[in-house]
Design an enzyme around this catalytic site. Structure first.
Site, PDB file in Angstrom:
ATOM      1  N   PHE A  57      33.856  47.196  47.055  1.00  0.00           N
ATOM      2  CA  PHE A  57      34.630  46.695  46.156  1.00  0.00           C
ATOM      3  C   PHE A  57      34.468  46.986  44.470  1.00  0.00           C
ATOM      4  O   PHE A  57      35.122  46.332  43.698  1.00  0.00           O
ATOM      5  CB  PHE A  57      34.717  45.036  46.157  1.00  0.00           C
ATOM      6  CG  PHE A  57      33.220  44.490  46.095  1.00  0.00           C
ATOM      7  CD1 PHE A  57      32.788  44.353  44.810  1.00  0.00           C
ATOM      8  CD2 PHE A  57      32.532  44.182  47.173  1.00  0.00           C
ATOM      9  CE1 PHE A  57      31.417  43.633  44.581  1.00  0.00           C
ATOM     10  CE2 PHE A  57      31.143  43.743  46.948  1.00  0.00           C
ATOM     11  CZ  PHE A  57      30.729  43.523  45.523  1.00  0.00           C
ATOM     12  N   THR A  91      31.571  31.664  42.807  1.00  0.00           N
ATOM     13  CA  THR A  91      32.305  33.011  42.286  1.00  0.00           C
ATOM     14  C   THR A  91      33.627  32.928  43.190  1.00  0.00           C
ATOM     15  O   THR A  91      34.638  33.502  42.724  1.00  0.00           O
ATOM     16  CB  THR A  91      31.379  34.110  42.912  1.00  0.00           C
ATOM     17  OG1 THR A  91      30.212  34.233  42.248  1.00  0.00           O
ATOM     18  CG2 THR A  91      32.187  35.725  42.488  1.00  0.00           C
ATOM     19  N   ARG A 102      36.276  27.478  37.695  1.00  0.00           N
ATOM     20  CA  ARG A 102      37.098  28.265  38.632  1.00  0.00           C
ATOM     21  C   ARG A 102      37.435  27.334  39.794  1.00  0.00           C
ATOM     22  O   ARG A 102      38.480  27.741  40.166  1.00  0.00           O
ATOM     23  CB  ARG A 102      35.866  29.085  39.465  1.00  0.00           C
ATOM     24  CG  ARG A 102      35.308  30.219  38.652  1.00  0.00           C
ATOM     25  CD  ARG A 102      34.599  31.339  39.408  1.00  0.00           C
ATOM     26  NE  ARG A 102      34.225  32.471  38.666  1.00  0.00           N
ATOM     27  CZ  ARG A 102      32.541  32.626  38.585  1.00  0.00           C
ATOM     28  NH1 ARG A 102      31.811  31.802  39.122  1.00  0.00           N
ATOM     29  NH2 ARG A 102      32.506  33.762  37.888  1.00  0.00           N
ATOM     30  N   ASN A 112      38.895  35.541  39.417  1.00  0.00           N
ATOM     31  CA  ASN A 112      38.233  34.439  39.196  1.00  0.00           C
ATOM     32  C   ASN A 112      37.779  33.670  38.085  1.00  0.00           C
ATOM     33  O   ASN A 112      36.748  33.269  37.614  1.00  0.00           O
ATOM     34  CB  ASN A 112      36.990  34.325  40.358  1.00  0.00           C
ATOM     35  CG  ASN A 112      35.886  35.408  39.675  1.00  0.00           C
ATOM     36  OD1 ASN A 112      36.241  36.102  38.599  1.00  0.00           O
ATOM     37  ND2 ASN A 112      34.798  35.647  40.291  1.00  0.00           N
ATOM     38  N   HIS A 115      33.280  35.525  33.962  1.00  0.00           N
ATOM     39  CA  HIS A 115      32.029  36.123  34.472  1.00  0.00           C
ATOM     40  C   HIS A 115      30.995  35.468  33.506  1.00  0.00           C
ATOM     41  O   HIS A 115      31.087  35.174  32.124  1.00  0.00           O
ATOM     42  CB  HIS A 115      31.946  37.629  34.148  1.00  0.00           C
ATOM     43  CG  HIS A 115      30.514  38.325  34.098  1.00  0.00           C
ATOM     44  ND1 HIS A 115      29.907  38.205  35.250  1.00  0.00           N
ATOM     45  CD2 HIS A 115      29.650  38.515  33.159  1.00  0.00           C
ATOM     46  CE1 HIS A 115      28.713  38.717  34.995  1.00  0.00           C
ATOM     47  NE2 HIS A 115      28.405  38.847  33.775  1.00  0.00           N
TER      48      HIS A 115
END
Length: 147
Positions: A57, A91, A102, A112, A115
């Site tokens: 990813f 996450t 989130r 999402n 960070h």
């Protein structure tokens, strides 16, 4: 005092959630010591996500985080890393608890919202990607109201 790096990702900016998220951190008692609105470059993204470079990813992460502007900031406070991680939630937004950033604003793992550094080592790796030492402002809260 501890410090942590926070990135409000392109979906947070596009959905006009920046003010609401910053308000949560300030209400918690965390102090902003550096902040900028910016477009992350591919090189910055690759450095930032270098721990994931061999994962399938990785390119999706780089493409997503560079798909629009972000807000980068450094927050300061006692246990800042742990507190911001708890406030951010899991996450995967579909698994994050309601009441977390989130949990309230994200529906999945790809977009999402936020960070946050997950350790002091991560902060020490991430911070110089976005800020120089002279961009961090040392200041104290004042008790007086200034008009």
């Amino acid at each position: 005092m501890d410090r942590t790096l926070v990135l409000l990702k392109p979906d947070a900016v596009k959905r006009r959630l920046v003010g609401k998220i910053i308000e949560r951190f300030e209400e918690k008692g965390l102090k902003i010591v550096a902040m900028k609105f910016m477009q992350m470059t591919k090189d910055q993204a690759k450095t930032h996500y270098s721990v994931h470079q061999n994962k399938p990813f990785f390119n999706d992460l780089v493409n997503y985080i560079t798909s629009g502007p972000i807000v980068a900031m450094i927050l300061e406070g006692a246990h800042a890393i742990e507190i911001v991680r708890l406030m951010s939630g899991a996450t995967d937004g579909s698994k994050a608890q309601p009441g977390t950033i989130r949990g309230d604003y994200s529906m999945g793992i790809e977009k999402n919202i936020i960070h946050a550094s997950d350790s002091l080592e991560a902060y020490n790796h991430e911070m110089p990607i976005f800020f120089s030492d002279n961009e961090i402002i040392e200041w104290a809260y004042g008790d007086e109201v200034i008009y």
